[in-house]
Design a protein around this motif. Structure first.
Motif, short mmCIF file in Angstrom:
data_model
loop_
_atom_site.label_atom_id
_atom_site.label_comp_id
_atom_site.label_asym_id
_atom_site.label_seq_id
_atom_site.Cartn_x
_atom_site.Cartn_y
_atom_site.Cartn_z
N CYS A 89 -60.90 -34.53 -14.53
CA CYS A 89 -59.54 -34.18 -14.09
C CYS A 89 -58.75 -33.53 -15.21
CB CYS A 89 -58.83 -35.41 -13.56
SG CYS A 89 -59.45 -36.03 -11.98
N MET A 90 -58.87 -34.06 -16.43
CA MET A 90 -58.16 -33.49 -17.56
C MET A 90 -58.62 -32.06 -17.82
SD MET A 90 -58.03 -34.73 -21.55
CE MET A 90 -59.73 -34.19 -21.85
N GLY A 91 -59.94 -31.85 -17.82
CA GLY A 91 -60.47 -30.52 -18.07
C GLY A 91 -60.08 -29.53 -17.00
N LEU A 92 -60.17 -29.94 -15.74
CA LEU A 92 -59.82 -29.04 -14.64
C LEU A 92 -58.33 -28.74 -14.62
CD1 LEU A 92 -62.09 -30.48 -11.82
CD2 LEU A 92 -62.33 -28.26 -12.96
N CYS A 93 -57.51 -29.72 -14.97
CA CYS A 93 -56.07 -29.48 -15.06
C CYS A 93 -55.76 -28.47 -16.16
CB CYS A 93 -55.34 -30.79 -15.31
SG CYS A 93 -53.54 -30.62 -15.41
N GLY A 94 -56.39 -28.63 -17.33
CA GLY A 94 -56.19 -27.68 -18.41
C GLY A 94 -56.64 -26.28 -18.02
N LEU A 95 -57.77 -26.20 -17.33
CA LEU A 95 -58.26 -24.90 -16.89
C LEU A 95 -57.31 -24.27 -15.87
CD1 LEU A 95 -60.45 -22.73 -16.81
CD2 LEU A 95 -61.63 -24.10 -15.07
N MET A 96 -56.79 -25.09 -14.97
CA MET A 96 -55.87 -24.58 -13.95
C MET A 96 -54.60 -24.04 -14.61
SD MET A 96 -55.65 -24.22 -10.70
CE MET A 96 -54.39 -23.76 -9.51
N CYS A 97 -54.05 -24.78 -15.55
CA CYS A 97 -52.84 -24.31 -16.26
C CYS A 97 -53.12 -23.01 -17.00
CB CYS A 97 -52.36 -25.39 -17.23
SG CYS A 97 -51.78 -26.91 -16.45
N TYR A 98 -54.30 -22.92 -17.60
CA TYR A 98 -54.64 -21.74 -18.38
C TYR A 98 -54.82 -20.52 -17.47
CZ TYR A 98 -57.29 -18.70 -21.53
OH TYR A 98 -57.70 -17.65 -22.29
N LEU A 99 -55.54 -20.69 -16.37
CA LEU A 99 -55.73 -19.58 -15.45
C LEU A 99 -54.41 -19.11 -14.86
CD1 LEU A 99 -58.96 -20.68 -13.54
CD2 LEU A 99 -58.74 -18.77 -15.12
N TRP A 100 -53.53 -20.05 -14.54
CA TRP A 100 -52.23 -19.68 -14.00
C TRP A 100 -51.42 -18.94 -15.06
CZ3 TRP A 100 -50.60 -19.20 -9.30
CH2 TRP A 100 -49.23 -19.09 -9.03
N PHE A 101 -51.58 -19.36 -16.32
CA PHE A 101 -50.91 -18.66 -17.41
C PHE A 101 -51.44 -17.23 -17.55
CE2 PHE A 101 -51.18 -17.44 -21.91
CZ PHE A 101 -49.82 -17.31 -22.19
N LEU A 102 -52.76 -17.05 -17.45
CA LEU A 102 -53.33 -15.72 -17.53
C LEU A 102 -52.82 -14.82 -16.41
CD1 LEU A 102 -57.08 -16.43 -18.42
CD2 LEU A 102 -55.28 -15.62 -19.95
N TYR A 103 -52.66 -15.41 -15.23
CA TYR A 103 -52.26 -14.62 -14.07
C TYR A 103 -50.77 -14.29 -14.08
CZ TYR A 103 -51.53 -13.23 -9.21
OH TYR A 103 -51.18 -12.54 -8.07
N THR A 104 -49.93 -15.24 -14.50
CA THR A 104 -48.49 -15.06 -14.40
C THR A 104 -47.80 -14.85 -15.74
OG1 THR A 104 -48.00 -17.43 -14.56
CG2 THR A 104 -48.47 -16.55 -12.36
N GLY A 105 -48.46 -15.24 -16.84
CA GLY A 105 -47.81 -15.21 -18.12
C GLY A 105 -46.84 -16.36 -18.34
N SER A 106 -46.92 -17.39 -17.50
CA SER A 106 -45.98 -18.50 -17.59
C SER A 106 -46.72 -19.82 -17.46
CB SER A 106 -44.94 -18.40 -16.46
OG SER A 106 -44.14 -19.56 -16.40
#
Length: 263
Positions: A89-106
């Protein structure tokens, strides 16, 4: 005691955990822009999660090899498996935040994603508590968990369980791949393709295997780490290409978190 293959697999898993820890430490120090460093700090949780998964797999394999008949093994099986799901869960949450950051810049979505995967962990923990781990299943090159009350062999149960874990990442990784036509230079397009394709391959294969009820099969338990390593190598190559690649193609240090606005 299991065959000699399981201890070897376990030691390799522990070594892989050390590799992921080193990559996670490097990801937090990469020469990104100031904005990109904030995204990198979330990305390291993905690597740390993978390190935890590999380390716990190695520990479970050693316990299954040498102590599976001990009276305390149900406690060890339950404890390590709860930690395993927490790392996932920790790894997937970090990955989700990172991908969202790549897509939106936020990173504004990070609290929501953290809350979501907290709920997923609570649900998964409740399921494991009901199933009640009683020990380990030792295979030649893999280790699994034996449950007193295993979940029903139902395609719907598997589909719901793995969809909660992985579908959000699949969606955002797909959105990130869709930026391919909107970024302004070849280097950025290459990075978009490498990151999204590597992660989509890992996520879709894991989702397909889990939803079809084969996540506990020995062949998948053995091969899962190999797929994780290949996907992680693709992501790392996208952000930190070797020097000879940078020199040949005159690549600069990557700038992340601005892909959407640079198109």
């Amino acid at each position: 005691m299991a065959t000699a293959g399981l201890p070897v697999f376990s030691v390799l898993s522990l070594a892989t955990a050390g590799l992921y820890l080193a990559i996670g430490r490097h990801a937090a120090r990469s020469s990104f822009t100031e904005e990109g460093r904030h995204g990198a700090r979330t990305f390291r949780f993905w690597w740390w999660g993978l390190a935890g998964l590999s380390a716990l797999t190695g520990l479970q394999g050693l316990l299954a090899s040498f102590a599976n008949d001990q009276p305390w093994i149900p406690v060890a099986a339950a404890s390590t498996q709860f930690l395993y799901v927490l790392c996932a869960c920790m790894g997937l949450c970090g990955l989700m935040c990172y991908l969202w950051f790549l897509y939106t810049g936020s990173l504004r979505g990070s609290p929501f994603f953290t809350f979501f995967y907290g709920l997923v962990y609570v649900a998964a923990g409740a399921s494991m508590a009901w199933q009640r781990p009683v020990g380990f299943r030792a295979y030649d090159y893999a280790v699994g968990i034996a449950y007193a009350n295993p979940l029903p062999d139902s395609g719907l149960v598997y589909l719901v369980f793995y969809s909660l874990f992985l579908v959000p990442q699949v969606i955002v990784a797909g959105l990130y791949l869709a930026l391919f036509r909107r970024v302004g230079d070849r280097q950025a397009r290459l990075r978009v393709v490498l990151v999204s394709a590597s992660l989509l391959a890992l996520l879709l294969v894991t989702l397909a295997v889990g939803a079809s009820g084969h996540s506990l099969d020995p062949w998948w338990l053995s091969g899962q780490q190999a797929i994780e390593l290949l996907a992680s190598a693709g992501v790392l190559l996208a952000h930190r290409p070797p020097r000879w690649v940078r020199e040949r193609y005159a690549l600069e240090a990557p700038v992340i978190g601005r892909a959407r606005r640079s198109g």
